[in-house]
Write a protein that holds these residues in place. Structure first.
Motif, PDB file in Angstrom:
ATOM      1  N   PHE A  91       0.470  -1.496   0.046  1.00 40.47           N
ATOM      2  CA  PHE A  91       0.141   0.144   0.226  1.00 40.47           C
ATOM      3  C   PHE A  91       0.654   1.093   0.119  1.00 40.47           C
ATOM      4  N   GLU A  95       0.885   3.959  -2.810  1.00 40.99           N
ATOM      5  CA  GLU A  95       0.280   5.712  -2.285  1.00 40.99           C
ATOM      6  C   GLU A  95       1.138   5.746  -3.424  1.00 40.99           C
ATOM      7  N   LYS A 227       1.966  16.943   2.308  1.00 39.32           N
ATOM      8  CA  LYS A 227       0.747  16.323   3.043  1.00 39.32           C
ATOM      9  C   LYS A 227       1.587  14.920   3.023  1.00 39.32           C
ATOM     10  N   LYS A 230      -0.002   8.528   4.181  1.00 38.10           N
ATOM     11  CA  LYS A 230      -0.568   8.287   5.107  1.00 38.10           C
ATOM     12  C   LYS A 230      -0.718   6.804   5.065  1.00 38.10           C
ATOM     13  N   SER A 231      -0.043   5.892   4.332  1.00 40.97           N
ATOM     14  CA  SER A 231       0.327   4.611   4.601  1.00 40.97           C
ATOM     15  C   SER A 231       2.180   4.679   5.456  1.00 40.97           C
ATOM     16  N   ASP A 233       1.936   5.867   8.447  1.00 36.84           N
ATOM     17  CA  ASP A 233       0.905   5.627   9.752  1.00 36.84           C
ATOM     18  C   ASP A 233       0.896   3.710  10.091  1.00 36.84           C
ATOM     19  N   LEU A 234       0.760   3.348   8.810  1.00 36.31           N
ATOM     20  CA  LEU A 234       0.644   1.544   9.270  1.00 36.31           C
ATOM     21  C   LEU A 234       1.635   1.440  10.007  1.00 36.31           C
TER      22      LEU A 234
ATOM     23  N   LEU B 110      -9.185   0.519   5.896  1.00 37.89           N
ATOM     24  CA  LEU B 110      -8.062   0.555   6.217  1.00 37.89           C
ATOM     25  C   LEU B 110      -7.426   1.332   4.417  1.00 37.89           C
ATOM     26  N   PRO B 112      -4.845   3.906   2.717  1.00 38.42           N
ATOM     27  CA  PRO B 112      -3.526   5.564   2.875  1.00 38.42           C
ATOM     28  C   PRO B 112      -4.025   6.369   1.431  1.00 38.42           C
ATOM     29  N   GLY B 115      -6.806   8.075   2.821  1.00 39.36           N
ATOM     30  CA  GLY B 115      -6.523   8.840   3.949  1.00 39.36           C
ATOM     31  C   GLY B 115      -7.204   8.600   4.786  1.00 39.36           C
ATOM     32  N   GLY B 117      -6.706   6.596   7.895  1.00 39.13           N
ATOM     33  CA  GLY B 117      -5.700   5.637   8.507  1.00 39.13           C
ATOM     34  C   GLY B 117      -5.918   4.969   9.451  1.00 39.13           C
ATOM     35  N   PRO B 118      -5.664   4.805  10.554  1.00 38.65           N
ATOM     36  CA  PRO B 118      -5.355   3.954  11.495  1.00 38.65           C
ATOM     37  C   PRO B 118      -7.061   4.759  12.996  1.00 38.65           C
ATOM     38  N   GLU B 120      -8.854   7.208  11.394  1.00 37.16           N
ATOM     39  CA  GLU B 120     -10.050   7.519  11.102  1.00 37.16           C
ATOM     40  C   GLU B 120     -11.343   5.670  11.182  1.00 37.16           C
TER      41      GLU B 120
END
Lengths: 236, 197
Positions: A91, A95, A227, A230-231, A233-234, B110, B112, B115, B117-118, B120
């Motif tokens: 992912f 992204e 920006k 987001k991935s 965060d995983l 999930l 990404p 937008g 993520g964990p 949300e």
């Protein structure tokens, strides 16, 4: 324009209307290309399972506008399964591509690298995906024209020397600095030996992976802007 | 073509899934011509539902109560928690019958690139529930898409850290189906997770 049996990977899907799906595809001959897959979200669609990320497929597309219509999709080879960290990594790579690649800008090399990375990720079996991610990032930046030499100094073109300290400038490359201070106190600097290890993709020493990650972040930062991905965060 | 109030109603109805201009117009004409009472009732229930319905404090599903019927039901087994993506999944599992535990609704998965993520999908909320020690097993019933798998893996890691047992619903060949027409991915998965008899 008709596109027949083009190898592809799904980068991202989004629901569209009641039963359709918008798919973002990565292909060798057309780059990143968007298509509508009509009716695939209906109960027993044969096509829905194939329209997932990380599955090698052959797609046929039709249509005049930028957004094509998916007319056929079939599996291209046996299915690979990403699990665990490899899944997060997949992912992350997707992204990255969605953020960095423009639409319909063909680049077969990126596609080949992507395929190779997905295959390597599926064979990971619990190991760390980081070396694969770093190599993919660097090759991607290379293909996009933002590549940086890990073996030559920025202005002079002299060979990077293992003992020397370097400062990184995302637009130019590595500039030697004659600071005598310990690199632990100056975390923004890089040691030549680590850079040469990165160039060789030799990640056997743990600090090289950390250096590589720091380097990748700095290289990607100007392209991603404010920006963040987001991935990331995983992985926390 | 119509007067402003009617036009307004037609375009308002188009917010419903699967309703285009043509069907919206048909609905409006039907309501105004033949069923004004039904229309009034629809307007009242819509108003009340929008006003009243919120999220269950425990499982996050849609309800007008602070805690939903399933979470409140003392006959349901609070030690098993089934994690699903949407309230519609709760309904599907309830209709299938057989499950006696409780639920947790992520209201998403999930993803990404979108937008999500964990944070949300309410991971903090879920982790807090697992920390109370009431739950012995988490059943992950997210969709068998890559996003669903990622979500399942993420939650399983968190649950294991807290010492809670985790299981994933089985995926495989649909009942009453034919092997020949099952896609390769599903078939491969059905083989790798086969069961000893």
């Amino acid at each position: 324009m008709r596109i027949e049996f083009q190898p592809a990977y799904v980068l991202h899907t989004r629901p569209y209307r009641d039963t359709s799906l918008l798919v973002d595809l990565l292909t060798p001959d057309y780059g990143r290309i968007g298509a509508v897959a009509k009716g695939v979200r209906r109960g027993k669609s044969q096509r829905r399972p194939l329209l997932n990320p990380f599955i090698a497929v052959l797609v046929s597309l039709a249509g005049k506008s930028n957004l094509k219509t998916l007319t056929a999709v079939e599996a291209d080879g046996p299915s690979l399964r990403l699990a665990g960290l490899a899944l997060y990594s997949g992912f992350y790579v997707n992204e990255l591509l969605v953020r960095l690649l423009g639409e319909q800008d063909p680049n077969p090399d990126i596609f080949d690298d992507y395929r190779w990375t997905m295959q390597a990720l599926s064979a990971l079996d619990g190991g760390t995906p980081e070396p694969l991610l770093r190599q993919f990032e660097w090759r991607l930046l290379d293909h996009l024209g933002y590549g940086i030499s890990f073996t030559q100094e920025a202005d002079t073109g002299d060979a990077i020397s293992p003992e020397c300290l370097y400062r990184f400038d995302p637009e130019a490359g590595f500039i030697p600095t004659y600071s005598s201070r310990n690199p632990i106190e100056t975390p923004k600097l890089f040691i030549g030996a680590d850079l040469l290890a990165c160039a060789e993709a030799d990640f056997t020493q743990p600090q090289v992976l950390a250096v590589a990650k720091r380097l990748s972040r700095q290289m990607l930062h100007p392209l991603l802007g404010s920006k963040p991905l987001k991935s990331r965060d995983l992985f926390k | 073509m119509f007067s402003p109030l009617i036009d307004d109603l037609i375009s308002a109805l188009r917010c419903l899934p699967g309703v285009g201009p043509k069907s919206a117009q048909r609905m409006v004409l039907h309501l105004l011509e033949h069923n004004r009472e039904g229309a009034a009732r629809l307007a009242r229930s819509l108003d009340k539902a929008i006003e009243g319905v919120g999220r269950c404090q425990r499982c996050r599903t849609l309800t007008e109560q602070t805690v939903c019927g399933i979470c409140e039901n003392p006959r349901r087994d609070g030690s098993v928690l089934c994690v699903v993506e949407t309230p519609a999944d709760v309904v599907a599992i309830e209709q299938a019958g057989g499950y006696q535990g409780k639920y947790f609704v992520l209201l998403g998965r999930l993803s990404p690139i979108d937008g999500i993520g964990p944070e949300e999908i309410g991971m903090d909320h879920l982790v807090n529930q697992l920390k109370t020690g009431e739950v012995n097993e988490v059943i992950l019933a997210t969709n068998p898409t890559m996003e669903g798998e990622t979500t399942a893996f993420y939650i399983s890691e968190r649950a294991k850290e807290l010492g809670v047992a985790v299981s994933r619903i089985a995926h495989g060949v649909p009942l009453g189906g034919e092997l020949e027409f099952v896609d390769g991915g599903t078939l491969a998965h059905a083989f790798s997770s086969r069961k000893a008899l």
